[in-house]
Design an enzyme around this catalytic site. Sequence first.
Site: not given
Length: 409
Positions: A168, A212, A225, A285
Site C-alpha cells: 500500500y 502520526r 481509515r 528538496f
Amino acid sequence: MGSIGALLKHPEDVPALVRMKIAQTHALKQIPSEPDLAFCFTVLQRVSRSFAFVIQQLGPELRNAVCIFYLVLRGLDTVEDDTSIPLDTKLPILKAFYKHICDPSWHFSCGVKDYKELMEKFHHVSTTFLRLEKGYQEAIEEITKRMGAGMAKFICKEVESVKDYDEYCHYVAGLVGYGLSRLFHAAKLEDLQPDSLSNSMGLFLQKTNIIRDYLEDINEIPAPRMFWPREIWAKYVSRLEDLKEEERSKEAVQCLNEMVTNALKHANDCLKYLSDLRDPAIFRFCAIPQIMAIGTLERCYNNIEVFRGVVKIRRGLTAKIMERTNTMADVYGAFFDFSRSLASKVPKDDPNARETLNCIDDIQRTCKASGLLARRRTFSIDSKRGHQTCLAIVVLILAIILTLITFKL
C-alpha cells in the site's frame, strides 16, 4: 510563527522562525504571472505550505514539473480520501485518472476547502501538464496510472499483513519516489536512482505519516481509515480502534513502538539515495522531508499522545531544519542525533526493544562511517535548561517587530 508556549520554552528557535517567515513571504511573491501556472502555485501554497516552499527553490523547468506532479497526485489522493464518493464512481475515476490529466475539460467536485477548489478547477493543472516537456509528461502519466490502480486495489482490500502495508505504501508513496527520480533524470540533473532506493524514500515518509495520523484516521467520518497492518496491531488488541482507549495505553504504546521500528528499517536506504544526489537544490528538496520524518518518529516513539491528539515536531525545529539542511554532513548529523534521542527512550521491557536498538545501531553506523559527523550542525532537539523567561520575551517581541516589518516590505 510558533506557539507562544513553544517559543518561551525554545527562545533559540526565534531567529530561524523569523527568517523562515521572511523566506515564505518572498516565495509568495515568486508565483508566476501566467494564469494556469499562477493557480497551480497558489493552490500548492494552500495544500502544502512547507512543500511549496522547498519546491520554489528548484530550477524553473523542474519546479513547474514537480509542482504539477504533486498537484496531480494530490488530486488523485483527494478522490481516494473522500469517503462520500460511492465506490462505483470512485474506482473508475482512480483507474482512469492518468487519462483525465490529459483532458483540460475534465473536473470533478470532491474533497473540502482548498482540495475542493483544486478538483473543481483541475483544468489549470491539466493545461499546464500538457505544456511540460514530453519526458516530464511521460513520467507523471506513468506514475499516476500505477498509483490510481494501486489505490483502487486497496479501497477493496484491508491492510492485513506487513507485506500488504509495504505494498500500500509503495502505491501511495513509493511511486512518488519513482516519479521524482524520473523527473530529476528527465531534467538531466541527476542519474536515475535505483527503484529500491526511490521506493524507500517514499515509504519512510508515508509510514511516518500513517503513524502520526492514527487518531485522525481512526476517527474519520463516516468510516475509520485503517492503515496499520493487522499483523502488527493484532498482537496487542482485538480491534485497531481499541488502541485509543485509555485502559489499553500500555498495549497501544508497545504497538506504536513496533510501527516506528518498522519505519526505521528504511532509513539507511534514504541516506544512500541522498548521498548520491549532485544538484544542491534537488538535494535540499529531498533531504528536508526525510529529516522531518526521522524527527517526527523520534517524537512519536513511546508517546501515548499519538493516541490522544496531534504529535509533531515544533515549528521552530522545522524552521531550523529547513534553514540548516544543505549538505550530507547536515543529514548524517540529523539522523544521528534524532536516532540517538530515540534510543534513549527505548524501554528495556518493550517487546521490540532489541530490534529497535538494532535499527538505530545500523543508522548510527552509517552516519559514523561517512566521516562527516564532525561537520554536522545540531538542531537542538531538546530545550536548553536555564533559559530565562525574560530573555524569551525580549526575543519574542523582536520577532514580532521583524515580522511586522516583513509584511510591510
